[in-house]
Design an enzyme around this catalytic site. Structure first.
Site, PDB file in Angstrom:
ATOM      1  N   GLY A 112     -10.262  -8.121  -1.901  1.00 11.32           N
ATOM      2  CA  GLY A 112     -10.530  -9.204  -0.959  1.00 11.32           C
ATOM      3  C   GLY A 112      -9.947 -10.523  -1.413  1.00 11.32           C
TER       4      GLY A 112
ATOM      5  N   LYS B 204     -21.991 -16.650   0.513  1.00  6.30           N
ATOM      6  CA  LYS B 204     -23.445 -16.524   0.623  1.00  6.30           C
ATOM      7  C   LYS B 204     -24.109 -15.749  -0.501  1.00  6.30           C
ATOM      8  CE  LYS B 204     -23.695 -16.749   5.603  1.00  6.30           C
ATOM      9  NZ  LYS B 204     -23.972 -15.974   6.818  1.00  6.30           N
TER      10      LYS B 204
ATOM     11  N   ARG C 143       0.824  -1.214   0.000  1.00  9.24           N
ATOM     12  CA  ARG C 143       0.000   0.000   0.000  1.00  9.24           C
ATOM     13  C   ARG C 143       0.858   1.264   0.000  1.00  9.24           C
ATOM     14  NH1 ARG C 143      -5.080  -2.040   3.732  1.00  9.24           N
ATOM     15  NH2 ARG C 143      -6.188  -2.883   1.943  1.00  9.24           N
TER      16      ARG C 143
ATOM     17  N   GLY D 194     -14.577  -4.115   0.453  1.00 14.07           N
ATOM     18  CA  GLY D 194     -15.943  -3.605   0.612  1.00 14.07           C
ATOM     19  C   GLY D 194     -16.278  -2.565  -0.443  1.00 14.07           C
TER      20      GLY D 194
HETATM   21  P1  AMP Z   1     -17.253 -13.960   0.692  1.00 16.06           P
HETATM   22  O1  AMP Z   1     -16.668 -13.182   1.831  1.00 16.06           O
HETATM   23  O2  AMP Z   1     -18.745 -14.005   0.698  1.00 16.06           O
HETATM   24  O3  AMP Z   1     -16.684 -13.569  -0.647  1.00 16.06           O
HETATM   25  O4  AMP Z   1     -16.853 -15.459   0.951  1.00 16.06           O
HETATM   26  C1  AMP Z   1     -15.525 -15.904   0.993  1.00 16.06           C
HETATM   27  C2  AMP Z   1     -15.493 -17.210   1.715  1.00 16.06           C
HETATM   28  O5  AMP Z   1     -16.361 -18.124   1.088  1.00 16.06           O
HETATM   29  C3  AMP Z   1     -14.131 -17.852   1.740  1.00 16.06           C
HETATM   30  O6  AMP Z   1     -13.652 -17.833   3.048  1.00 16.06           O
HETATM   31  C4  AMP Z   1     -14.419 -19.284   1.272  1.00 16.06           C
HETATM   32  O7  AMP Z   1     -13.769 -20.255   2.046  1.00 16.06           O
HETATM   33  C5  AMP Z   1     -15.905 -19.397   1.423  1.00 16.06           C
HETATM   34  N1  AMP Z   1     -16.462 -20.424   0.547  1.00 16.06           N
HETATM   35  C6  AMP Z   1     -16.330 -20.523  -0.782  1.00 16.06           C
HETATM   36  N2  AMP Z   1     -16.911 -21.644  -1.232  1.00 16.06           N
HETATM   37  C7  AMP Z   1     -17.439 -22.271  -0.173  1.00 16.06           C
HETATM   38  C8  AMP Z   1     -18.157 -23.491   0.007  1.00 16.06           C
HETATM   39  N3  AMP Z   1     -18.425 -24.266  -1.038  1.00 16.06           N
HETATM   40  N4  AMP Z   1     -18.535 -23.825   1.243  1.00 16.06           N
HETATM   41  C9  AMP Z   1     -18.241 -23.032   2.299  1.00 16.06           C
HETATM   42  N5  AMP Z   1     -17.572 -21.867   2.195  1.00 16.06           N
HETATM   43  C10 AMP Z   1     -17.157 -21.493   0.967  1.00 16.06           C
END
Ligand code: AMP
Length: 397
Positions: free
Chosen positions: A354, A201, A37, A377
């Site tokens: 991220g 999610k 950074r 974010g």
């Molecule tokens: P996000 O912050 O919503 O972008 O989610 C990122 C996280 O999603 C990472 O820590 C991954 O380990 C998790 N992730 C991705 N695929 C899966 C899965 N099939 N089951 C559980 N967690 C997952």
């Protein structure tokens, strides 16, 4: 089209220029463990120095929660920045950020001098966008430059409030690049335009999916999100991550995509595990056929090919979110395959901040991408089509 004034559009000679940087670097025992950074901030700082401005840098670091915390002082950043810049960066050590040290240092500045203020989050008003601290910051400068994309989705004193009390507020080179790619390229893409979404999610990506469905030619959904879609379509998903409340929504999205003529690609196979750990036994099964007691941890090899093929002939690709539990080496293949496909395509490739940015950099594909966002974010909110307060506050061209 976002058309903001940048450091290239102003004359700062002899002027006091307050630059909001993102110096939120990891520190262990006062040592900076990743200086990316700082390096990324240099082009804007060098440009302003070369133009004869009096440069006053500011940033937050960590979460001191509105009070001075010595372990979150920006003092080590001033030391390292001096080395990187090849000239002294004087540190104004005021617990109130804009205090006697800062005022005296600014009064004594010559053209081309650089000083750094203390952690802006030492002040409780900072994250509340309070007027008093905004005015204090503005009193130090004639011109304001925002080069901190990571906080652009927040309205704080040091990126938004201050602009109400300064006539000239422009963006730096880092911010300009984020606007060019995450803002303008996504809104006015060269086609075919493919978006790849992953992560845990559906619920946290709803606005992104909806915004992108209006723009893309192909939408790819992987990661934990995909199992809600699979179950909604009658598939067996075993213990996989699922948000039952969003199954209806998933079906609506599929319908909407069809109506809009958007190709929506979901995984056709998965790497599944009998435990949520890297020690799990692994099998590869078709989508919708995950046995009881097993859970989907990553996309499978057929899906990797399907997704890679979809980006091959694209002209613009944007990617946000991992394809599986990539933190576990056994389930990192899918995310790696997508990163590789993006590294190999001729398309403009834009990586949301991220996890996907970290994955691309770890795999050594960083220099193969057109743009890797520096804000997690903030990049997600850009992809949601939201106006970012930190961007909106800069003067239009
Ligand atoms: P996000 O912050 O919503 O972008 O989610 C990122 C996280 O999603 C990472 O820590 C991954 O380990 C998790 N992730 C991705 N695929 C899966 C899965 N099939 N089951 C559980 N967690 C997952």
């Amino acid at each position: 089209m976002l058309n903001k004034k940048s450091v290239d559009d102003i004359n700062v000679k002899g002027k006091r220029v307050l630059v909001r940087c993102d110096f939120n670097v990891p520190l262990i025992d006062g040592k900076i463990t990743d200086e990316n950074r700082l390096v990324a901030a240099l082009p804007t700082i060098k440009k302003l120095v070369a133009d004869g401005g009096k440069i006053i840098l500011c940033s937050h670091l960590g979460k001191p929660k509105g009070e001075p915390k010595p372990e979150l002082s920006l003092a080590p950043v001033a030391v390292r920045l001096s080395e990187l810049l090849g000239q002294e960066v004087k540190f104004a050590a005021d617990a109130t950020v804009v205090g006697e040290n800062a005022k005296a240092a600014v009064d004594a500045m010559n053209e081309g001098d650089v000083i750094l203020l203390e952690n802006t989050r030492y002040r409780a008003e900072e994250t509340k966008n309070g007027e008093e601290f905004s005015k204090e910051l503005a009193s130090l400068c004639d011109v304001f430059v925002n080069d901190a994309f990571g906080t652009a989705h927040r309205a704080h004193c040091s990126n938004v409030g201050v602009t109400q009390f300064v006539d000239t507020a422009v963006v730096g080179y880092l911010m300009q690049k984020e606007i060019d790619f995450l803002g303008n390229a996504v809104n006015n893409p060269e086609r075919p335009f493919v978006a790849i979404l992953g992560g845990a999610k559906v619920s946290s990506k709803i606005s992104v999916i909806e915004n992108l469905l209006d723009k893309v030619d192909t939408l790819i959904i992987g990661g934990g999100m995909a199992y809600t879609f699979s179950k909604a379509r009658g598939g067996k998903i075993g213990l996989s991550l699922c948000e039952d409340d969003y199954m209806e929504y998933a079906l609506n999205m599929l319908k909407k995509a069809e109506e809009k003529g958007v190709k929506l690609l979901l995984p056709v196979d998965h790497r599944i595990g009998d435990d949520f750990s890297n020690d799990a036994n692994v099998q590869i099964v078709n989508s919708g056929e995950i046995p009881e007691g097993w859970e989907g941890m990553d996309i499978g090899p057929k899906t990797e090919v399907l997704f890679a093929d979809a980006v091959k002939d694209a002209k613009t690709v944007v990617w946000n979110g991992p394809m599986g539990c990539f933190e576990m080496p056994k389930f990192a293949n899918g995310t790696e395959a997508v990163a590789k496909a993006l590294a190999e395509t001729d398309a403009v490739t834009i990586i949301g901040g991220g996890d996907s940015a970290a994955a691309v950099n770890q795999l050594g594909y960083g220099d193969k991408m057109t743009h890797i966002s520096t804000g997690g974010g903030a990049s997600l909110e850009f992809l949601e089509g939201k106006e970012l307060p930190g961007v909106a506050a800069a003067n239009d061209k």
